[in-house]
Design an enzyme around this catalytic site. Structure first.
Site, PDB file in Angstrom:
ATOM      1  N   HIS A   6      -2.963   1.444   7.220  1.00 51.52           N
ATOM      2  CA  HIS A   6      -3.072   1.516   5.686  1.00 51.52           C
ATOM      3  C   HIS A   6      -2.620   2.582   5.139  1.00 51.52           C
ATOM      4  O   HIS A   6      -2.795   3.668   5.724  1.00 51.52           O
ATOM      5  CB  HIS A   6      -4.186   0.975   5.312  1.00 51.52           C
ATOM      6  CG  HIS A   6      -4.547   0.842   3.792  1.00 51.52           C
ATOM      7  ND1 HIS A   6      -3.788   0.077   3.099  1.00 51.52           N
ATOM      8  CD2 HIS A   6      -5.246   1.668   3.187  1.00 51.52           C
ATOM      9  CE1 HIS A   6      -4.428   0.173   1.812  1.00 51.52           C
ATOM     10  NE2 HIS A   6      -5.391   1.285   1.819  1.00 51.52           N
ATOM     11  N   ASP A  42      -7.258   5.365  -2.847  1.00 44.66           N
ATOM     12  CA  ASP A  42      -7.047   4.039  -1.905  1.00 44.66           C
ATOM     13  C   ASP A  42      -6.781   3.099  -2.560  1.00 44.66           C
ATOM     14  O   ASP A  42      -7.573   2.747  -3.446  1.00 44.66           O
ATOM     15  CB  ASP A  42      -8.057   3.977  -0.759  1.00 44.66           C
ATOM     16  CG  ASP A  42      -7.623   2.859   0.194  1.00 44.66           C
ATOM     17  OD1 ASP A  42      -6.829   2.177  -0.017  1.00 44.66           O
ATOM     18  OD2 ASP A  42      -8.489   2.890   1.210  1.00 44.66           O
ATOM     19  N   CYS A  67       0.733  -1.230  -0.159  1.00 42.54           N
ATOM     20  CA  CYS A  67      -0.301  -0.014  -0.064  1.00 42.54           C
ATOM     21  C   CYS A  67       0.850   1.287  -0.016  1.00 42.54           C
ATOM     22  O   CYS A  67       0.415   2.126  -0.533  1.00 42.54           O
ATOM     23  CB  CYS A  67      -1.120  -0.029   1.075  1.00 42.54           C
ATOM     24  SG  CYS A  67      -0.382   0.018   2.803  1.00 42.54           S
TER      25      CYS A  67
END
Length: 176
Positions: A117, A132, A15
């Protein structure tokens, strides 16, 4: 996604790389590039590198993000959540990288765990988007006021950090 908007999807624990590439709007960094930053710049003598997952699946820390941006003449400036978001000079900010709590799942099974995250936010043609990597496509946030509400919502959730992605000149002058 809207025409011309770059969006990488989540893979492994990458991520941080996806957030970097999404905020930069191009596939600029790979896992190999991030591993090189970890090994050569951040902890060249470490047997176990503290800046990434022991399993080699990613999970890079903020130091990797900062070093990657510095290599491009950019900077990640930590936003002090005690400051009013109205003070942000949005015209000087390339984008945002957020570190937020996220639910953990195995396939379709949600586990009672939360991990941090990384996600990116960037303006495209006058609209801010949530980029995202866990989302199937970019989600429009709206204009400046909606962006501030979006950031305020994440910051109110507790374990959230916001980093402003700016040029080194903007960082040095504090014009963000």
């Amino acid at each position: 996604p809207p025409s011309g908007l770059y969006h990488e999807r989540q893979r492994l624990e990458l991520c941080a790389l996806h957030a970097l590439n999404n905020v930069l709007q191009r596939p600029c960094f790979t896992r190999q590039a991030a591993d090189d930053i970890c090994k050569r710049q951040l902890a060249p003598d470490a047997r176990l590198n503290p800046h990434r997952s022991l399993l080699g699946t990613g999970n890079y820390d903020v130091n990797v993000i900062m070093a990657a941006l510095q290599g491009l003449g950019l900077a990640a400036v930590w936003w002090d959540k005690r400051r009013a978001l109205e003070r942000l000079a949005l015209g000087e900010i390339l984008g945002f990288i957020l570190n937020v709590p996220s639910n953990v799942s195995l396939g379709f099974v949600a586990l009672p765990l939360r991990r941090q995250h990384w996600l990116a936010v960037r303006q495209h043609r006058g609209t801010y988007y949530n980029l995202d990597s866990k989302l199937p496509s970019p989600v429009p946030i709206g204009g400046e006021e909606e962006l501030r509400a979006f950031l305020r919502d994440f910051l109110s959730q507790g374990l959230c950090e916001v980093f402003l992605v700016v040029s080194r000149t903007v960082e040095e002058s504090g014009a963000w």
